[in-house]
Write a protein that holds these residues in place. Structure first.
Motif, PDB file in Angstrom:
ATOM      1  N   ASP A  50       0.846  -0.814   0.083  1.00  0.00           N
ATOM      2  CA  ASP A  50       0.230  -0.329   0.170  1.00  0.00           C
ATOM      3  C   ASP A  50       0.688   1.372   0.310  1.00  0.00           C
ATOM      4  N   THR A  51       1.719   1.299   0.728  1.00  0.00           N
ATOM      5  CA  THR A  51       2.755   2.296   1.259  1.00  0.00           C
ATOM      6  C   THR A  51       3.711   2.947  -0.040  1.00  0.00           C
ATOM      7  N   LEU A  52       4.202   0.797   0.239  1.00  0.00           N
ATOM      8  CA  LEU A  52       5.614   1.344  -0.968  1.00  0.00           C
ATOM      9  C   LEU A  52       7.458   1.274   0.370  1.00  0.00           C
ATOM     10  N   GLU A  53       6.506   1.607   1.078  1.00  0.00           N
ATOM     11  CA  GLU A  53       8.119   1.379   2.373  1.00  0.00           C
ATOM     12  C   GLU A  53       8.961   0.012   2.216  1.00  0.00           C
ATOM     13  N   VAL A  54       9.952   0.523   2.622  1.00  0.00           N
ATOM     14  CA  VAL A  54      11.516  -0.484   2.293  1.00  0.00           C
ATOM     15  C   VAL A  54      11.634  -0.640   3.911  1.00  0.00           C
ATOM     16  N   GLU A  55      11.691  -2.156   3.762  1.00  0.00           N
ATOM     17  CA  GLU A  55      11.964  -1.899   5.385  1.00  0.00           C
ATOM     18  C   GLU A  55      12.851  -3.372   4.931  1.00  0.00           C
ATOM     19  N   ILE A  56      14.223  -3.630   5.154  1.00  0.00           N
ATOM     20  CA  ILE A  56      15.201  -4.597   5.010  1.00  0.00           C
ATOM     21  C   ILE A  56      15.928  -4.800   6.491  1.00  0.00           C
ATOM     22  N   ASP A  57      15.958  -6.352   6.463  1.00  0.00           N
ATOM     23  CA  ASP A  57      16.746  -7.206   7.207  1.00  0.00           C
ATOM     24  C   ASP A  57      17.808  -7.813   6.594  1.00  0.00           C
ATOM     25  N   THR A  58      18.767  -7.797   8.045  1.00  0.00           N
ATOM     26  CA  THR A  58      20.251  -8.426   7.051  1.00  0.00           C
ATOM     27  C   THR A  58      21.152  -9.666   7.827  1.00  0.00           C
ATOM     28  N   ASP A  59      21.442 -10.792   7.225  1.00  0.00           N
ATOM     29  CA  ASP A  59      21.821 -11.989   7.908  1.00  0.00           C
ATOM     30  C   ASP A  59      23.157 -11.833   7.359  1.00  0.00           C
ATOM     31  N   TYR A  60      24.369 -12.922   8.293  1.00  0.00           N
ATOM     32  CA  TYR A  60      25.411 -13.452   7.957  1.00  0.00           C
ATOM     33  C   TYR A  60      25.562 -13.950   6.199  1.00  0.00           C
ATOM     34  N   GLU A  61      26.444 -14.354   5.506  1.00  0.00           N
ATOM     35  CA  GLU A  61      26.773 -15.283   4.335  1.00  0.00           C
ATOM     36  C   GLU A  61      27.828 -15.673   4.980  1.00  0.00           C
ATOM     37  N   GLU A  62      28.386 -17.174   4.560  1.00  0.00           N
ATOM     38  CA  GLU A  62      29.307 -17.822   5.041  1.00  0.00           C
ATOM     39  C   GLU A  62      29.906 -17.774   4.689  1.00  0.00           C
TER      40      GLU A  62
END
Length: 62
Positions: A50-62
């Motif tokens: 609806d709002t086109l707001e972006v949420e980003i989560d990160t994780d480790y790439e081994e």
């Protein structure tokens, strides 16, 4: 439509900027190297339909 969003490196905690491609869907994931420490981060991107707001989560790439 393409825009940028900020995320924090899972390794060093520094802020990074990445491009968001809205045509890729509302849930995306890909690997991007940190612009500071060069270590790979898995980015999990969610875009609110609806709002086109972006949420980003990160994780480790081994």
């Amino acid at each position: 439509m393409q825009t940028t969003a900020e995320y924090y490196c899972a390794f060093c905690g520094e802020a990074n900027t990445t491009f968001i491609d809205y045509s890729g869907g509302f849930e995306q994931s890909y690997i991007e190297d940190c612009q500071v420490c060069c270590r790979p981060n898995i980015l999990y991107i969610r875009i609110d339909e609806d709002t086109l707001e972006v949420e980003i989560d990160t994780d480790y790439e081994e």
